[in-house]
Design a protein around this motif. Structure first.
Motif, mmCIF file in Angstrom:
data_model
loop_
_atom_site.group_PDB
_atom_site.id
_atom_site.type_symbol
_atom_site.label_atom_id
_atom_site.label_comp_id
_atom_site.label_asym_id
_atom_site.label_seq_id
_atom_site.Cartn_x
_atom_site.Cartn_y
_atom_site.Cartn_z
ATOM 1 N N CYS A 1 -35.565 -1.588 8.117
ATOM 2 C CA CYS A 1 -34.633 -1.296 9.224
ATOM 3 C C CYS A 1 -35.092 -0.099 10.041
ATOM 4 O O CYS A 1 -34.314 0.453 10.805
ATOM 5 C CB CYS A 1 -33.229 -1.052 8.675
ATOM 6 S SG CYS A 1 -32.455 -2.517 7.995
ATOM 7 N N LEU B 1 -33.839 1.127 13.757
ATOM 8 C CA LEU B 1 -32.560 0.525 14.116
ATOM 9 C C LEU B 1 -31.560 1.616 14.488
ATOM 10 O O LEU B 1 -31.106 2.359 13.628
ATOM 11 C CB LEU B 1 -32.014 -0.316 12.961
ATOM 12 C CG LEU B 1 -30.645 -0.957 13.163
ATOM 13 C CD1 LEU B 1 -30.703 -1.986 14.286
ATOM 14 C CD2 LEU B 1 -30.187 -1.629 11.874
ATOM 15 N N ALA B 2 -31.260 1.738 15.769
ATOM 16 C CA ALA B 2 -30.266 2.701 16.276
ATOM 17 C C ALA B 2 -30.506 4.107 15.733
ATOM 18 O O ALA B 2 -29.570 4.836 15.441
ATOM 19 C CB ALA B 2 -28.857 2.218 15.936
ATOM 20 N N ASP B 3 -31.761 4.510 15.616
ATOM 21 C CA ASP B 3 -32.085 5.787 14.978
ATOM 22 C C ASP B 3 -31.875 7.011 15.871
ATOM 23 O O ASP B 3 -32.217 8.121 15.494
ATOM 24 C CB ASP B 3 -33.498 5.779 14.411
ATOM 25 C CG ASP B 3 -34.567 5.583 15.469
ATOM 26 O OD1 ASP B 3 -34.218 5.434 16.657
ATOM 27 O OD2 ASP B 3 -35.752 5.576 15.103
ATOM 28 N N LEU C 1 -28.801 7.888 16.830
ATOM 29 C CA LEU C 1 -27.373 8.194 16.697
ATOM 30 C C LEU C 1 -27.118 9.242 15.625
ATOM 31 O O LEU C 1 -27.957 9.441 14.740
ATOM 32 C CB LEU C 1 -26.612 6.919 16.337
ATOM 33 C CG LEU C 1 -26.709 5.783 17.354
ATOM 34 C CD1 LEU C 1 -26.050 4.529 16.804
ATOM 35 C CD2 LEU C 1 -26.079 6.194 18.667
ATOM 36 N N GLU D 1 -22.404 7.697 12.189
ATOM 37 C CA GLU D 1 -22.289 6.559 13.107
ATOM 38 C C GLU D 1 -23.407 5.554 12.845
ATOM 39 O O GLU D 1 -23.199 4.347 12.827
ATOM 40 C CB GLU D 1 -22.335 7.040 14.557
ATOM 41 C CG GLU D 1 -22.190 5.911 15.565
ATOM 42 C CD GLU D 1 -22.237 6.393 16.998
ATOM 43 O OE1 GLU D 1 -22.309 5.542 17.887
ATOM 44 O OE2 GLU D 1 -22.200 7.624 17.231
ATOM 45 N N TRP D 2 -24.610 6.066 12.642
ATOM 46 C CA TRP D 2 -25.772 5.228 12.351
ATOM 47 C C TRP D 2 -25.553 4.422 11.071
ATOM 48 O O TRP D 2 -25.782 3.213 11.042
ATOM 49 C CB TRP D 2 -27.002 6.132 12.240
ATOM 50 C CG TRP D 2 -28.274 5.472 11.858
ATOM 51 C CD1 TRP D 2 -29.034 4.636 12.619
ATOM 52 C CD2 TRP D 2 -28.965 5.619 10.611
ATOM 53 N NE1 TRP D 2 -30.156 4.244 11.934
ATOM 54 C CE2 TRP D 2 -30.134 4.839 10.692
ATOM 55 C CE3 TRP D 2 -28.715 6.332 9.450
ATOM 56 C CZ2 TRP D 2 -31.050 4.748 9.651
ATOM 57 C CZ3 TRP D 2 -29.630 6.253 8.420
ATOM 58 C CH2 TRP D 2 -30.774 5.470 8.520
ATOM 59 N N LYS E 1 -21.993 2.053 11.478
ATOM 60 C CA LYS E 1 -21.959 1.010 12.504
ATOM 61 C C LYS E 1 -23.220 0.163 12.584
ATOM 62 O O LYS E 1 -23.205 -0.894 13.223
ATOM 63 C CB LYS E 1 -21.686 1.635 13.866
ATOM 64 C CG LYS E 1 -20.300 2.254 13.968
ATOM 65 C CD LYS E 1 -20.035 2.787 15.349
ATOM 66 C CE LYS E 1 -18.628 3.373 15.422
ATOM 67 N NZ LYS E 1 -18.358 3.953 16.737
ATOM 68 N N HIS E 2 -24.301 0.613 11.949
ATOM 69 C CA HIS E 2 -25.552 -0.114 12.105
ATOM 70 C C HIS E 2 -26.228 -0.449 10.768
ATOM 71 O O HIS E 2 -26.516 -1.604 10.488
ATOM 72 C CB HIS E 2 -26.508 0.665 13.008
ATOM 73 C CG HIS E 2 -25.951 0.857 14.381
ATOM 74 N ND1 HIS E 2 -26.005 -0.113 15.347
ATOM 75 C CD2 HIS E 2 -25.281 1.892 14.936
ATOM 76 C CE1 HIS E 2 -25.410 0.310 16.447
ATOM 77 N NE2 HIS E 2 -24.947 1.537 16.221
ATOM 78 N N ILE E 3 -26.513 0.576 9.956
ATOM 79 C CA ILE E 3 -27.275 0.345 8.728
ATOM 80 C C ILE E 3 -26.470 -0.426 7.689
ATOM 81 O O ILE E 3 -26.931 -1.453 7.171
ATOM 82 C CB ILE E 3 -27.798 1.673 8.141
ATOM 83 C CG1 ILE E 3 -28.790 2.309 9.117
ATOM 84 C CG2 ILE E 3 -28.441 1.455 6.773
ATOM 85 C CD1 ILE E 3 -30.003 1.449 9.444
ATOM 86 N N ALA F 1 -25.942 -4.037 8.659
ATOM 87 C CA ALA F 1 -27.202 -4.782 8.570
ATOM 88 C C ALA F 1 -27.566 -5.064 7.119
ATOM 89 O O ALA F 1 -28.008 -6.169 6.777
ATOM 90 C CB ALA F 1 -28.331 -3.998 9.250
#
Length: 81
Positions: A4, A7-9, A11, A15-16, A19-21, A24
């Motif tokens: 990953c 991925l949105a790194d 933020l 939050e990272w 909302k993302h890790i 996923a």
């Protein structure tokens, strides 16, 4: 998780993660995903001269097929939920 990376790194940490890790991971992570990602991480570390790493995992399943190759060492901790 090397798989990953990027991925949105850009933020803030929570939050990272929230909302993302973690979403996923919930959608994609399996023993095969962890195994493949670890192979990629080991290749990148060896290419850069790193021969030992540490990690913590939340499942024993990936350890049934350890991906370590000659020249690589690891210290692996188990996270108990």
């Amino acid at each position: 998780m090397d798989s990953c990376a990027g991925l949105a790194d850009d933020l803030p940490l929570m939050e990272w993660l929230q909302k993302h890790i973690w979403p996923a991971e919930a959608k994609h992570v399996s023993a095969q995903f962890v195994y493949d990602g670890t192979l990629i991480a080991c290749a990148e570390m060896l290419r850069g001269g790193t021969t030992c790493s540490t990690t913590c995992i939340s499942t024993r399943k990936p350890l049934q097929r350890p991906p370590w190759r000659p020249g690589m060492r690891a210290a692996i901790g188990l996270i108990q939920p």
